[in-house]
Design a protein around this motif. Structure first.
Motif, PDB file in Angstrom:
ATOM      1  N   ALA A 149      34.945  42.088  38.013  1.00 31.04           N
ATOM      2  CA  ALA A 149      34.578  43.499  37.888  1.00 31.04           C
ATOM      3  C   ALA A 149      33.123  43.781  38.273  1.00 31.04           C
ATOM      4  CB  ALA A 149      34.873  43.992  36.473  1.00 31.04           C
ATOM      5  N   PRO A 150      32.139  42.980  37.841  1.00 36.19           N
ATOM      6  CA  PRO A 150      30.756  43.270  38.250  1.00 36.19           C
ATOM      7  C   PRO A 150      30.543  43.129  39.759  1.00 36.19           C
ATOM      8  CG  PRO A 150      30.799  41.762  36.373  1.00 36.19           C
ATOM      9  CD  PRO A 150      32.193  41.852  36.889  1.00 36.19           C
ATOM     10  N   ILE A 151      31.316  42.259  40.399  1.00 35.97           N
ATOM     11  CA  ILE A 151      31.198  42.090  41.853  1.00 35.97           C
ATOM     12  C   ILE A 151      31.713  43.337  42.557  1.00 35.97           C
ATOM     13  CG2 ILE A 151      31.932  40.716  43.827  1.00 35.97           C
ATOM     14  CD1 ILE A 151      32.173  38.322  41.918  1.00 35.97           C
ATOM     15  N   ALA A 152      32.887  43.801  42.142  1.00 31.93           N
ATOM     16  CA  ALA A 152      33.437  45.013  42.752  1.00 31.93           C
ATOM     17  C   ALA A 152      32.497  46.200  42.546  1.00 31.93           C
ATOM     18  CB  ALA A 152      34.815  45.317  42.164  1.00 31.93           C
ATOM     19  N   PRO A 169      47.291  52.981  42.892  1.00 33.83           N
ATOM     20  CA  PRO A 169      47.296  54.452  42.853  1.00 33.83           C
ATOM     21  C   PRO A 169      47.589  55.058  44.221  1.00 33.83           C
ATOM     22  CG  PRO A 169      45.405  53.574  41.659  1.00 33.83           C
ATOM     23  CD  PRO A 169      46.036  52.418  42.374  1.00 33.83           C
ATOM     24  N   ASP A 170      48.214  56.204  44.218  1.00 38.65           N
ATOM     25  CA  ASP A 170      48.599  56.866  45.461  1.00 38.65           C
ATOM     26  C   ASP A 170      47.413  57.141  46.373  1.00 38.65           C
ATOM     27  OD1 ASP A 170      51.246  56.869  44.746  1.00 38.65           O
ATOM     28  OD2 ASP A 170      51.248  58.940  44.016  1.00 38.65           O
ATOM     29  N   GLU A 171      46.246  57.359  45.794  1.00 37.93           N
ATOM     30  CA  GLU A 171      45.085  57.712  46.617  1.00 37.93           C
ATOM     31  C   GLU A 171      44.371  56.505  47.218  1.00 37.93           C
ATOM     32  OE1 GLU A 171      43.493  57.441  42.330  1.00 37.93           O
ATOM     33  OE2 GLU A 171      45.324  58.125  43.363  1.00 37.93           O
ATOM     34  N   LYS A 172      44.807  55.286  46.858  1.00 36.81           N
ATOM     35  CA  LYS A 172      44.126  54.075  47.334  1.00 36.81           C
ATOM     36  C   LYS A 172      45.036  53.301  48.296  1.00 36.81           C
ATOM     37  CE  LYS A 172      41.651  53.608  42.935  1.00 36.81           C
ATOM     38  NZ  LYS A 172      40.320  54.023  43.409  1.00 36.81           N
ATOM     39  N   PRO A 173      44.466  52.695  49.342  1.00 37.70           N
ATOM     40  CA  PRO A 173      45.294  52.031  50.355  1.00 37.70           C
ATOM     41  C   PRO A 173      45.687  50.596  50.014  1.00 37.70           C
ATOM     42  CG  PRO A 173      43.009  52.148  51.086  1.00 37.70           C
ATOM     43  CD  PRO A 173      43.067  52.839  49.768  1.00 37.70           C
ATOM     44  N   VAL A 174      46.807  50.195  50.592  1.00 34.50           N
ATOM     45  CA  VAL A 174      47.307  48.823  50.547  1.00 34.50           C
ATOM     46  C   VAL A 174      47.335  48.284  51.970  1.00 34.50           C
ATOM     47  CG1 VAL A 174      49.332  47.373  50.103  1.00 34.50           C
ATOM     48  CG2 VAL A 174      48.659  49.128  48.439  1.00 34.50           C
ATOM     49  N   PRO A 203      41.967  23.376  44.060  1.00 30.24           N
ATOM     50  CA  PRO A 203      41.654  23.708  42.667  1.00 30.24           C
ATOM     51  C   PRO A 203      40.422  24.589  42.519  1.00 30.24           C
ATOM     52  CG  PRO A 203      42.159  21.363  42.902  1.00 30.24           C
ATOM     53  CD  PRO A 203      42.021  21.920  44.292  1.00 30.24           C
ATOM     54  N   GLU A 204      39.605  24.671  43.549  1.00 31.05           N
ATOM     55  CA  GLU A 204      38.368  25.457  43.478  1.00 31.05           C
ATOM     56  C   GLU A 204      38.534  26.897  43.962  1.00 31.05           C
ATOM     57  OE1 GLU A 204      37.596  21.204  43.413  1.00 31.05           O
ATOM     58  OE2 GLU A 204      38.581  22.420  44.965  1.00 31.05           O
ATOM     59  N   ASP A 205      39.765  27.315  44.256  1.00 33.06           N
ATOM     60  CA  ASP A 205      40.014  28.660  44.769  1.00 33.06           C
ATOM     61  C   ASP A 205      39.830  29.732  43.697  1.00 33.06           C
ATOM     62  OD1 ASP A 205      40.715  27.409  47.089  1.00 33.06           O
ATOM     63  OD2 ASP A 205      42.652  28.382  47.300  1.00 33.06           O
ATOM     64  N   LEU A 206      39.525  30.947  44.160  1.00 25.81           N
ATOM     65  CA  LEU A 206      39.430  32.108  43.293  1.00 25.81           C
ATOM     66  C   LEU A 206      40.824  32.512  42.828  1.00 25.81           C
ATOM     67  CD1 LEU A 206      37.055  33.973  42.419  1.00 25.81           C
ATOM     68  CD2 LEU A 206      37.663  35.453  44.336  1.00 25.81           C
ATOM     69  N   GLY A 207      40.907  33.031  41.595  1.00 26.41           N
ATOM     70  CA  GLY A 207      42.192  33.453  41.066  1.00 26.41           C
ATOM     71  C   GLY A 207      42.096  34.758  40.309  1.00 26.41           C
ATOM     72  N   ILE A 208      43.259  35.311  39.992  1.00 29.10           N
ATOM     73  CA  ILE A 208      43.318  36.561  39.222  1.00 29.10           C
ATOM     74  C   ILE A 208      44.590  36.582  38.380  1.00 29.10           C
ATOM     75  CG2 ILE A 208      44.371  37.893  41.122  1.00 29.10           C
ATOM     76  CD1 ILE A 208      42.460  40.247  40.126  1.00 29.10           C
ATOM     77  N   TRP A 209      44.828  35.520  37.610  1.00 29.39           N
ATOM     78  CA  TRP A 209      46.035  35.461  36.796  1.00 29.39           C
ATOM     79  C   TRP A 209      45.760  35.650  35.303  1.00 29.39           C
ATOM     80  CZ3 TRP A 209      44.377  31.097  39.619  1.00 29.39           C
ATOM     81  CH2 TRP A 209      43.841  30.059  38.868  1.00 29.39           C
ATOM     82  N   THR A 210      44.500  35.882  34.894  1.00 29.21           N
ATOM     83  CA  THR A 210      44.192  36.171  33.495  1.00 29.21           C
ATOM     84  C   THR A 210      43.178  37.305  33.422  1.00 29.21           C
ATOM     85  OG1 THR A 210      42.264  34.727  33.211  1.00 29.21           O
ATOM     86  CG2 THR A 210      44.441  33.693  32.974  1.00 29.21           C
ATOM     87  N   ASP A 211      43.019  37.854  32.222  1.00 32.86           N
ATOM     88  CA  ASP A 211      42.019  38.899  32.022  1.00 32.86           C
ATOM     89  C   ASP A 211      40.599  38.358  32.171  1.00 32.86           C
ATOM     90  OD1 ASP A 211      44.081  40.668  31.593  1.00 32.86           O
ATOM     91  OD2 ASP A 211      43.915  40.617  29.399  1.00 32.86           O
ATOM     92  N   GLU A 212      40.415  37.069  31.944  1.00 30.87           N
ATOM     93  CA  GLU A 212      39.097  36.463  32.143  1.00 30.87           C
ATOM     94  C   GLU A 212      38.672  36.549  33.609  1.00 30.87           C
ATOM     95  OE1 GLU A 212      36.683  32.320  31.034  1.00 30.87           O
ATOM     96  OE2 GLU A 212      38.855  32.456  30.726  1.00 30.87           O
ATOM     97  N   ALA A 221      48.962  40.590  39.204  1.00 34.20           N
ATOM     98  CA  ALA A 221      47.687  40.426  39.916  1.00 34.20           C
ATOM     99  C   ALA A 221      47.166  41.769  40.412  1.00 34.20           C
ATOM    100  CB  ALA A 221      47.863  39.458  41.081  1.00 34.20           C
ATOM    101  N   ALA A 222      48.061  42.614  40.928  1.00 34.77           N
ATOM    102  CA  ALA A 222      47.640  43.939  41.392  1.00 34.77           C
ATOM    103  C   ALA A 222      47.125  44.786  40.231  1.00 34.77           C
ATOM    104  CB  ALA A 222      48.801  44.642  42.098  1.00 34.77           C
ATOM    105  N   GLU A 223      47.783  44.704  39.084  1.00 36.83           N
ATOM    106  CA  GLU A 223      47.308  45.446  37.908  1.00 36.83           C
ATOM    107  C   GLU A 223      45.920  44.982  37.506  1.00 36.83           C
ATOM    108  OE1 GLU A 223      51.714  46.259  35.869  1.00 36.83           O
ATOM    109  OE2 GLU A 223      50.486  44.539  35.234  1.00 36.83           O
ATOM    110  N   ARG A 224      45.700  43.675  37.532  1.00 33.91           N
ATOM    111  CA  ARG A 224      44.379  43.158  37.167  1.00 33.91           C
ATOM    112  C   ARG A 224      43.333  43.521  38.224  1.00 33.91           C
ATOM    113  NH1 ARG A 224      47.600  38.627  34.817  1.00 33.91           N
ATOM    114  NH2 ARG A 224      47.199  38.759  32.556  1.00 33.91           N
ATOM    115  N   ALA A 225      43.722  43.484  39.502  1.00 28.51           N
ATOM    116  CA  ALA A 225      42.779  43.862  40.558  1.00 28.51           C
ATOM    117  C   ALA A 225      42.337  45.306  40.387  1.00 28.51           C
ATOM    118  CB  ALA A 225      43.416  43.656  41.927  1.00 28.51           C
ATOM    119  N   LEU A 226      43.257  46.157  39.995  1.00 29.54           N
ATOM    120  CA  LEU A 226      42.914  47.560  39.752  1.00 29.54           C
ATOM    121  C   LEU A 226      41.974  47.669  38.554  1.00 29.54           C
ATOM    122  CD1 LEU A 226      43.558  50.406  40.823  1.00 29.54           C
ATOM    123  CD2 LEU A 226      45.445  50.479  39.171  1.00 29.54           C
ATOM    124  N   ASP A 227      42.252  46.915  37.502  1.00 31.47           N
ATOM    125  CA  ASP A 227      41.373  46.913  36.334  1.00 31.47           C
ATOM    126  C   ASP A 227      39.975  46.424  36.683  1.00 31.47           C
ATOM    127  OD1 ASP A 227      43.427  47.839  34.728  1.00 31.47           O
ATOM    128  OD2 ASP A 227      43.938  45.860  33.931  1.00 31.47           O
TER     129      ASP A 227
END
Length: 365
Positions: A86-89, A226-231, A71-80, A166-172
């Motif tokens: 974002a500040p970390i990135a 985006p095409d210019e960024k790696p996966v 339950p203490e894991d990091l997540g990315i399923w909401t805009d919150e 999740a990928a869309e939010r990671a990009l945001d």
């Protein structure tokens, strides 16, 4: 010019300043069981960027609540979650490192307590949840395992969409690299291995069927990214289960070529984690480094390869790159002991002119 640990690495239009990557390392430190990044995550990842690593990757970040290990894991399923990440990135980027995120779903290894609490299955009364897997067979816990459901077609479709969102939010959030986690016995690895996948539909049986879901997820993330960024894709090179049919390095090599065709840029080669009966090599985690070397040498696509496991010193990391065994040295536990590994490695390898500490720290170097 021979490549070494401090040579830049160009992947698409993204240039990594050097060949050191901070491996994803779970911190189990979200305070309210909500998956929201905290100041701990900011300091943990930010300090490794200050330390000079070319890539700083987040821990396994769950694409859905039920995809968490604990339950203490990091997540990315909401805009919150995006607002907290974002500040970390951005801080990582400001230090000259490339911010990266690992997108994950724990499958049948979800709904557990943290490692220092025993990694025991959680009951519903303790906040546990129903876990998803390819098949009905649960992880062989000593205690009663969590309630588990074999995924139906609807579950699979929703899972792929979870990765898309999740990928869309990671990009945001500002991440430059997205990594699909298909290793360590988590859900995508569970589909890959015949040990945990006994399905008789299009996702089970043959190699093509068992690899179908990781191919779909990789293609989905690539469509968003985006095409210019790696996966990247992290795989377990082998299950370390030689006594029966299992996932092997030969399958990993074939999968690497398939994923490259779908737009993956680097295969991050780890190993094991699928079953407690695994027979690890005598040399421990360093014994998995030859798996990365084999993928790099034997894949026909020429996909870039990251090696992880038992890299503990500058000379060993540099040797991997100089001798063409890997394109990226992915370093975990050493970074826990030394956030400034890359800066120290530069001094040891007489490469101080190629990576510099922040101005605030130069007196110390």
């Amino acid at each position: 010019m021979q490549e070494d640990l401090f040579s830049p690495l160009a992947l698409r239009e993204t240039e990594l300043p050097n060949r050191v990557m901070v491996s994803p390392m779970c911190q189990y430190s979200c305070e309210n069981r909500d998956g929201i990044a905290t100041e701990w995550h900011r300091v943990h990842l930010g300090s490794r960027a200050v330390g000079g690593a070319g890539v700083v990757m987040s821990e396994a970040t769950a694409v859905s609540p039920e995809g968490r290990i604990t339950p203490e894991d990091l997540g990315i399923w909401t805009d919150e979650h995006v607002d907290a990440l974002a500040p970390i990135a951005e801080f990582v980027r400001q230090q000259g490192s490339v911010p990266a995120i690992q997108l994950a779903h724990a499958g049948r290894k979800a709904s557990k307590t943290r490692p220092w609490e025993g990694s025991e299955p959680l009951s519903p009364e303790e906040g546990g949840w129903e876990v998803l897997a390819p098949s009905d067979e649960p992880w062989p816990y000593d205690d009663e395992p969590p309630q588990q459901r074999a995924m139906d077609q609807g579950d699979i479709e929703e899972f792929v969409e979870d990765y898309r969102r999740a990928a869309e939010r990671a990009l945001d959030a500002g991440f430059e690299i997205a990594e699909v986690h298909a290793a360590h016995g988590y859900l995508l690895h569970e589909f890959l291995s015949p040990v945990t996948n006994d399905r008789d539909d299009e996702y089970g049986g043959s190699f093509e069927n068992r690899t179908r879901l990781v191919r779909q997820v990789t293609e989905t993330v690539r469509d968003v990214w985006p095409d210019e960024k790696p996966v990247f894709v992290r795989i377990s090179g082998t299950d370390w289960l030689p006594d029966g049919e299992s996932w092997t390095i030969e399958g990993s090599i074939e999968l690497a070529d398939d994923l490259h065709e779908l737009g993956a840029d680097l295969i991050d080669v780890s190993s094991g984690g699928l079953h407690p009966d695994q027979q690890l090599p005598e040399e421990g985690s360093s014994g998995q480094l030859p798996l990365a070397e084999r993928v790099r040498e034997e894949s026909e696509s020429g996909i870039a390869v990251g090696a992880v496991g038992g890299i503990t010193d500058a000379e060993g990391a540099d040797e991997l790159i100089r001798n063409g065994k890997a394109d990226l040295a992915i370093i975990g536990r050493k970074h826990l002991r030394d956030p400034y590994f890359t800066l120290h490695a530069a001094r040891e390898l007489d490469a101080e002119d190629r990576v510099a500490p922040p101005t605030q720290y130069q007196r110390g170097f």
